[in-house]
Design a protein around this motif. Structure first.
Motif, PDB file in Angstrom:
ATOM      1  N   HIS A  17      14.153  32.252 -21.158  1.00 21.63           N
ATOM      2  CA  HIS A  17      15.217  31.381 -20.876  1.00 21.63           C
ATOM      3  C   HIS A  17      16.039  31.357 -19.560  1.00 21.63           C
ATOM      4  O   HIS A  17      16.645  30.623 -19.140  1.00 21.63           O
ATOM      5  CB  HIS A  17      16.176  31.360 -21.922  1.00 21.63           C
ATOM      6  N   ARG A  18      15.495  32.490 -18.947  1.00 25.62           N
ATOM      7  CA  ARG A  18      15.921  32.846 -17.560  1.00 25.62           C
ATOM      8  C   ARG A  18      15.147  32.445 -16.260  1.00 25.62           C
ATOM      9  O   ARG A  18      15.340  32.099 -15.187  1.00 25.62           O
ATOM     10  CB  ARG A  18      16.679  33.951 -17.511  1.00 25.62           C
ATOM     11  N   ILE A  19      13.725  32.979 -16.672  1.00 26.34           N
ATOM     12  CA  ILE A  19      12.942  33.238 -15.346  1.00 26.34           C
ATOM     13  C   ILE A  19      12.612  31.729 -14.893  1.00 26.34           C
ATOM     14  O   ILE A  19      12.314  30.748 -15.535  1.00 26.34           O
ATOM     15  CB  ILE A  19      11.881  33.791 -15.900  1.00 26.34           C
ATOM     16  N   ARG A  20      12.569  31.707 -13.588  1.00 22.25           N
ATOM     17  CA  ARG A  20      12.210  30.332 -12.793  1.00 22.25           C
ATOM     18  C   ARG A  20      11.129  30.920 -11.630  1.00 22.25           C
ATOM     19  O   ARG A  20      11.146  31.651 -11.190  1.00 22.25           O
ATOM     20  CB  ARG A  20      13.297  29.608 -12.292  1.00 22.25           C
ATOM     21  N   VAL A  21      10.235  29.733 -11.556  1.00 19.65           N
ATOM     22  CA  VAL A  21       9.333  29.975 -10.588  1.00 19.65           C
ATOM     23  C   VAL A  21       9.281  28.985  -9.851  1.00 19.65           C
ATOM     24  O   VAL A  21       9.125  27.624 -10.177  1.00 19.65           O
ATOM     25  CB  VAL A  21       7.752  30.104 -11.039  1.00 19.65           C
ATOM     26  N   ALA A  22       9.315  29.122  -8.492  1.00 15.31           N
ATOM     27  CA  ALA A  22       9.236  27.920  -7.490  1.00 15.31           C
ATOM     28  C   ALA A  22       8.216  28.160  -6.627  1.00 15.31           C
ATOM     29  O   ALA A  22       7.681  29.173  -6.141  1.00 15.31           O
ATOM     30  CB  ALA A  22      10.731  27.857  -6.674  1.00 15.31           C
ATOM     31  N   GLU A  23       7.634  26.854  -6.185  1.00 16.63           N
ATOM     32  CA  GLU A  23       6.699  26.837  -5.051  1.00 16.63           C
ATOM     33  C   GLU A  23       7.206  26.117  -3.747  1.00 16.63           C
ATOM     34  O   GLU A  23       7.739  24.985  -4.027  1.00 16.63           O
ATOM     35  CB  GLU A  23       5.298  26.477  -5.312  1.00 16.63           C
ATOM     36  N   ALA A  24       6.934  26.213  -2.467  1.00 13.60           N
ATOM     37  CA  ALA A  24       7.215  25.598  -1.483  1.00 13.60           C
ATOM     38  C   ALA A  24       6.249  25.977  -0.339  1.00 13.60           C
ATOM     39  O   ALA A  24       5.384  26.833  -0.303  1.00 13.60           O
ATOM     40  CB  ALA A  24       8.639  26.167  -0.873  1.00 13.60           C
ATOM     41  N   ARG A  25       6.213  24.883   0.552  1.00 17.08           N
ATOM     42  CA  ARG A  25       5.680  25.005   1.816  1.00 17.08           C
ATOM     43  C   ARG A  25       6.546  24.750   2.895  1.00 17.08           C
ATOM     44  O   ARG A  25       7.707  24.415   2.831  1.00 17.08           O
ATOM     45  CB  ARG A  25       4.517  23.909   1.819  1.00 17.08           C
TER      46      ARG A  25
END
Length: 264
Positions: A17-25
């Motif tokens: 419920h807490r973990i988030r994964v982001a991706e960017a360039r």
């Protein structure tokens, strides 16, 4: 090179419920996702090995403990610290023995130059005006200790499976995955993260975040940290792609944060 950032969780239930994964360039946030627990993050990291190119992943937990503590427990290298965390970490979290603190009935240890609570990399961050908390703090506002202990316990297995871990390993070249310890606050800029309104305004003002991702990126502190950590890393992807393994003895025992270059 793909750039991802994970806002980690030490929650006893796995952190889904807490973990988030982001991706960017460079210059653009590509996505923010939830729904993964710690095991799921491990599966994601291992899957990145099979991608068409290299990847660097920032994880916001401490990769090591203060050198004196490591040495007192017979550790002469960072992998030995990870093995120690895998063997004893859950006991540390349950019993909160000194120098750990943060559970009810425990107190922060008195300052002792011979037994500093901060790692050298955290002292360096504090000299830059940042405010990381000691890994020994496993409870209370902003504490990172629980997530760090449970994260360290996984690093050895991930590295054995072929993932690089900085500062022990260099950037992967044309393929592979490198994990780096990051401090999201170094990349969010000044903002009251606990305020939904402040997060929303900060996100709305950042042209790197597309309109369709603004609500997701501002929804929680975890999503916010993951998004800005990924964006901050992406701004320096060339540096990350050229990272070399460190040879400093302290870093090889305690670990080291990757921080954006000064003035960036």
């Amino acid at each position: 090179m793909r750039v991802l950032a994970v806002d980690w969780s030490g929650d006893a239930r796995g952190g889904r419920h807490r973990i988030r994964v982001a991706e960017a360039r460079p210059g653009r946030l590509l996505g923010v996702r939830g729904g993964l627990d710690r095991e799921g993050v491990g599966d994601l990291l291992l899957a990145l090995r099979n991608g068409p190119g290299p990847a660097v992943v920032g994880l916001d937990f401490s990769f090591g403990l203060a050198g004196w503590f490591a040495r007192e427990h017979g550790c002469a290298s960072l992998p030995q610290v990870w093995d120690l965390a895998a063997a004893d970490g859950e006991r540390w979290l349950a019993e909160c023995p000194p120098p750990f603190w943060g559970r009810a009935g425990t107190r922060k240890p008195a300052d002792d130059p011979a037994r500093p609570l901060f790692r050298a990399t955290e002292h360096d961050a504090r000299a830059r005006g940042l405010h990381p908390l000691p890994t020994f703090q496993i409870g209370g506002a902003g504490a990172v200790g629980t997530g760090s202990v449970r994260g360290m316990a996984l690093l050895a297995a991930w590295r054995s499976a072929g993932l690089g871990v900085w500062p022990l390993d260099p950037a992967p070249g044309s393929s592979g995955v490198l994990l780096v310890e990051v401090y999201p606050r170094a990349m969010t800029g000044p903002v009251v993260k606990s305020s939904p309104r402040a997060r929303g305004a900060h996100v709305a003002a950042d042209r790197r975040i597309p309109a369709d991702l603004r609500e997701t990126a501002a929804a929680t502190e975890d999503a916010f940290d993951a998004a800005f950590a990924a964006l901050g890393m992406a701004e320096h992807v060339d540096e990350l792609a050229g990272l070399r393994a460190l040879t400093d003895a302290t870093a090889l025992l305690e670990g080291a944060m990757w921080l954006p270059p000064r003035g960036s």
